[in-house]
Design a protein around this motif. Structure first.
Motif, PDB file in Angstrom:
ATOM      1  N   PRO A   9      25.939   3.495   8.041  1.00 34.01           N
ATOM      2  CA  PRO A   9      26.103   2.546   9.164  1.00 34.01           C
ATOM      3  C   PRO A   9      27.355   1.507   8.989  1.00 34.01           C
ATOM      4  O   PRO A   9      27.783   1.226   7.783  1.00 34.01           O
ATOM      5  CB  PRO A   9      24.703   1.847   9.172  1.00 34.01           C
ATOM      6  CG  PRO A   9      24.302   2.210   7.872  1.00 34.01           C
ATOM      7  CD  PRO A   9      24.676   3.462   7.349  1.00 34.01           C
ATOM      8  N   ARG A  13      31.026  -2.511  13.041  1.00 39.34           N
ATOM      9  CA  ARG A  13      31.291  -1.868  14.244  1.00 39.34           C
ATOM     10  C   ARG A  13      30.035  -2.036  15.420  1.00 39.34           C
ATOM     11  O   ARG A  13      30.266  -2.153  16.635  1.00 39.34           O
ATOM     12  CB  ARG A  13      31.424  -0.327  13.836  1.00 39.34           C
ATOM     13  CG  ARG A  13      32.026   0.410  15.236  1.00 39.34           C
ATOM     14  CD  ARG A  13      32.355   1.672  14.650  1.00 39.34           C
ATOM     15  NE  ARG A  13      33.366   2.517  15.590  1.00 39.34           N
ATOM     16  CZ  ARG A  13      32.873   3.513  16.460  1.00 39.34           C
ATOM     17  NH1 ARG A  13      31.596   3.716  16.238  1.00 39.34           N
ATOM     18  NH2 ARG A  13      33.463   4.147  17.293  1.00 39.34           N
ATOM     19  N   ASN A  14      28.757  -1.940  14.644  1.00 38.20           N
ATOM     20  CA  ASN A  14      27.662  -2.244  15.603  1.00 38.20           C
ATOM     21  C   ASN A  14      27.642  -3.531  16.007  1.00 38.20           C
ATOM     22  O   ASN A  14      27.170  -3.703  17.411  1.00 38.20           O
ATOM     23  CB  ASN A  14      26.250  -1.985  14.745  1.00 38.20           C
ATOM     24  CG  ASN A  14      26.277  -0.433  14.210  1.00 38.20           C
ATOM     25  OD1 ASN A  14      27.079   0.459  14.750  1.00 38.20           O
ATOM     26  ND2 ASN A  14      25.326  -0.240  13.199  1.00 38.20           N
ATOM     27  N   ARG A  18      27.424  -4.564  20.269  1.00 40.55           N
ATOM     28  CA  ARG A  18      26.482  -5.271  21.038  1.00 40.55           C
ATOM     29  C   ARG A  18      27.186  -6.507  21.554  1.00 40.55           C
ATOM     30  O   ARG A  18      26.726  -6.975  22.866  1.00 40.55           O
ATOM     31  CB  ARG A  18      25.434  -5.894  19.674  1.00 40.55           C
ATOM     32  CG  ARG A  18      24.598  -4.951  19.132  1.00 40.55           C
ATOM     33  CD  ARG A  18      23.396  -5.719  18.522  1.00 40.55           C
ATOM     34  NE  ARG A  18      24.130  -6.352  17.387  1.00 40.55           N
ATOM     35  CZ  ARG A  18      24.117  -5.748  16.119  1.00 40.55           C
ATOM     36  NH1 ARG A  18      23.873  -4.491  15.923  1.00 40.55           N
ATOM     37  NH2 ARG A  18      24.398  -6.496  15.124  1.00 40.55           N
ATOM     38  N   TRP A  69      23.485   2.333  22.160  1.00 44.01           N
ATOM     39  CA  TRP A  69      22.310   2.338  21.170  1.00 44.01           C
ATOM     40  C   TRP A  69      22.173   3.969  20.628  1.00 44.01           C
ATOM     41  O   TRP A  69      21.929   4.069  19.326  1.00 44.01           O
ATOM     42  CB  TRP A  69      21.061   2.064  22.054  1.00 44.01           C
ATOM     43  CG  TRP A  69      19.872   1.994  21.316  1.00 44.01           C
ATOM     44  CD1 TRP A  69      19.454   1.440  20.378  1.00 44.01           C
ATOM     45  CD2 TRP A  69      18.911   3.175  21.487  1.00 44.01           C
ATOM     46  NE1 TRP A  69      18.126   1.885  20.010  1.00 44.01           N
ATOM     47  CE2 TRP A  69      17.936   3.029  20.608  1.00 44.01           C
ATOM     48  CE3 TRP A  69      18.890   4.405  22.132  1.00 44.01           C
ATOM     49  CZ2 TRP A  69      16.674   4.032  20.319  1.00 44.01           C
ATOM     50  CZ3 TRP A  69      17.667   5.278  22.013  1.00 44.01           C
ATOM     51  CH2 TRP A  69      16.696   5.005  21.312  1.00 44.01           C
ATOM     52  N   GLN A  72      24.760   4.866  17.547  1.00 39.25           N
ATOM     53  CA  GLN A  72      24.040   4.025  16.372  1.00 39.25           C
ATOM     54  C   GLN A  72      23.137   4.462  15.548  1.00 39.25           C
ATOM     55  O   GLN A  72      23.059   4.365  14.557  1.00 39.25           O
ATOM     56  CB  GLN A  72      24.143   2.459  16.738  1.00 39.25           C
ATOM     57  CG  GLN A  72      25.234   1.756  17.311  1.00 39.25           C
ATOM     58  CD  GLN A  72      24.889   0.451  17.765  1.00 39.25           C
ATOM     59  OE1 GLN A  72      24.313  -0.405  16.737  1.00 39.25           O
ATOM     60  NE2 GLN A  72      24.932   0.117  18.658  1.00 39.25           N
ATOM     61  N   THR A 150      37.056  -0.835  17.318  1.00 42.42           N
ATOM     62  CA  THR A 150      36.037   0.137  17.024  1.00 42.42           C
ATOM     63  C   THR A 150      36.475   1.566  17.398  1.00 42.42           C
ATOM     64  O   THR A 150      35.864   2.633  17.235  1.00 42.42           O
ATOM     65  CB  THR A 150      34.772   0.005  18.013  1.00 42.42           C
ATOM     66  OG1 THR A 150      35.336  -0.163  19.327  1.00 42.42           O
ATOM     67  CG2 THR A 150      34.053  -1.465  17.743  1.00 42.42           C
TER      68      THR A 150
END
Length: 297
Positions: A9, A13-14, A18, A69, A72, A150
């Motif tokens: 992960p 980037r996550n 968001r 979502w 990820q 990203t």
């Protein structure tokens, strides 16, 4: 035995995803409600067309929330290669909702044009459209930065939509202004312009994401870049075979390289690793698989 790929992960980037979801969803809901109320009060068909576009933006914002979502999530037995293909799927949903909004804007503009148009007050509708253009310009700047960070096709499609919204709001404002200065038909004519901008943006976003979703391959320039990267690795005699296809927004590369027939298993494995490392370091490549074959003169 490993049944699905390793997953590492990327917290940065996550977090960017968001942030993009929050900016897009909150901004589009506020704009859709405010435009809808003002278009109802004023009766402006150009503003109504822009409202239809904002409502479609809310729909795709929800789709983006779900899609980001999904991507990820780590690989599992149901999706052993990961969930990357959900991202261009979301981009395609964005394009479809934009196309629906374009149709609604075109239909309403055509009906108002046949009715002869009307003069729209310059007060509240004009303020709403100018404020909308400023907000969307800020959203375009923010999402573009996040899309570059990203390398996300769905965020790129979203940024393009925000830019088109700036232009459509400007066109709608021009229609309201024109209905007062030139002719009442300028309002529905501006609605036509708005719908054309929407269709154009939908086509551009849909074309790119459709290629990602259907497993299109790398273009000629990128293919040569991949081959050169492998050929420059110490120990590789020749790249015999190269095939690539998009698994989501990045490529899966399958290579067959030639090594001397008398190379030991340890030497073969070392060369494989030396090829995979720079290959997966390429920004366009998600992962690479390398197969070794003996060199045949």
């Amino acid at each position: 035995m490993q049944y699905f790929r390793d997953h590492k992960p990327d917290p940065e980037r996550n977090y960017a995803f968001r942030t993009a979801v929050f900016i897009t969803l909150a901004g589009n809901i506020i704009l859709a409600i405010s435009k809808g109320v003002v278009s109802y009060i004023s009766g402006s068909i150009a503003l109504y067309a822009d409202t239809a576009n904002s409502i479609s933006d809310v729909i795709y914002s929800i789709a983006i929330t779900w899609g980001l979502w999904m991507i990820q999530r780590p690989p599992d037995m149901s999706h052993p290669q990961g969930h990357a293909r959900f991202e261009p799927l979301v981009g395609l949903v964005v394009s479809i909702t934009m196309g629906i909004a374009g149709y609604e804007a075109l239909r309403s503009s055509f009906n108002r044009f046949l009715a002869g148009g009307s003069v729209i007050a310059l007060d509240l509708p004009s303020i709403t459209l100018l404020a909308s253009a400023l907000i969307k310009a800020g959203m375009f700047y923010s999402i573009t930065k996040l899309a570059q960070k990203t390398d996300s096709p769905s965020l790129k499609a979203t940024a393009i939509d925000h830019l088109s919204d700036v232009l459509t709001s400007a066109a709608a404002f021009g229609g309201i202004l024109g209905s007062n200065i030139l002719h009442p038909l300028m309002d529905p004519i501006a609605g036509f312009i708005v719908s054309l901008w929407i269709f154009r943006a939908a086509f551009r976003a849909g074309k790119e994401n459709f290629g990602f979703l259907t497993g299109a391959g790398a273009d000629e320039k990128l293919r040569l870049k991949i081959i050169d990267t492998a050929n420059n690795v110490d120990g590789v005699l020749n790249v015999r075979h190269m095939m690539s296809d998009y698994v989501g927004p990045k490529l899966l590369v399958d290579l067959r390289i030639n090594l001397p027939g008398n190379a030991s298993l340890d030497e073969v494995h070392a060369v494989e690793e030396r090829v995979i490392t720079p290959m997966e370091a390429l920004p366009e490549v998600d992962r690479a698989y390398v197969h070794v074959e003996p060199f045949d003169e």
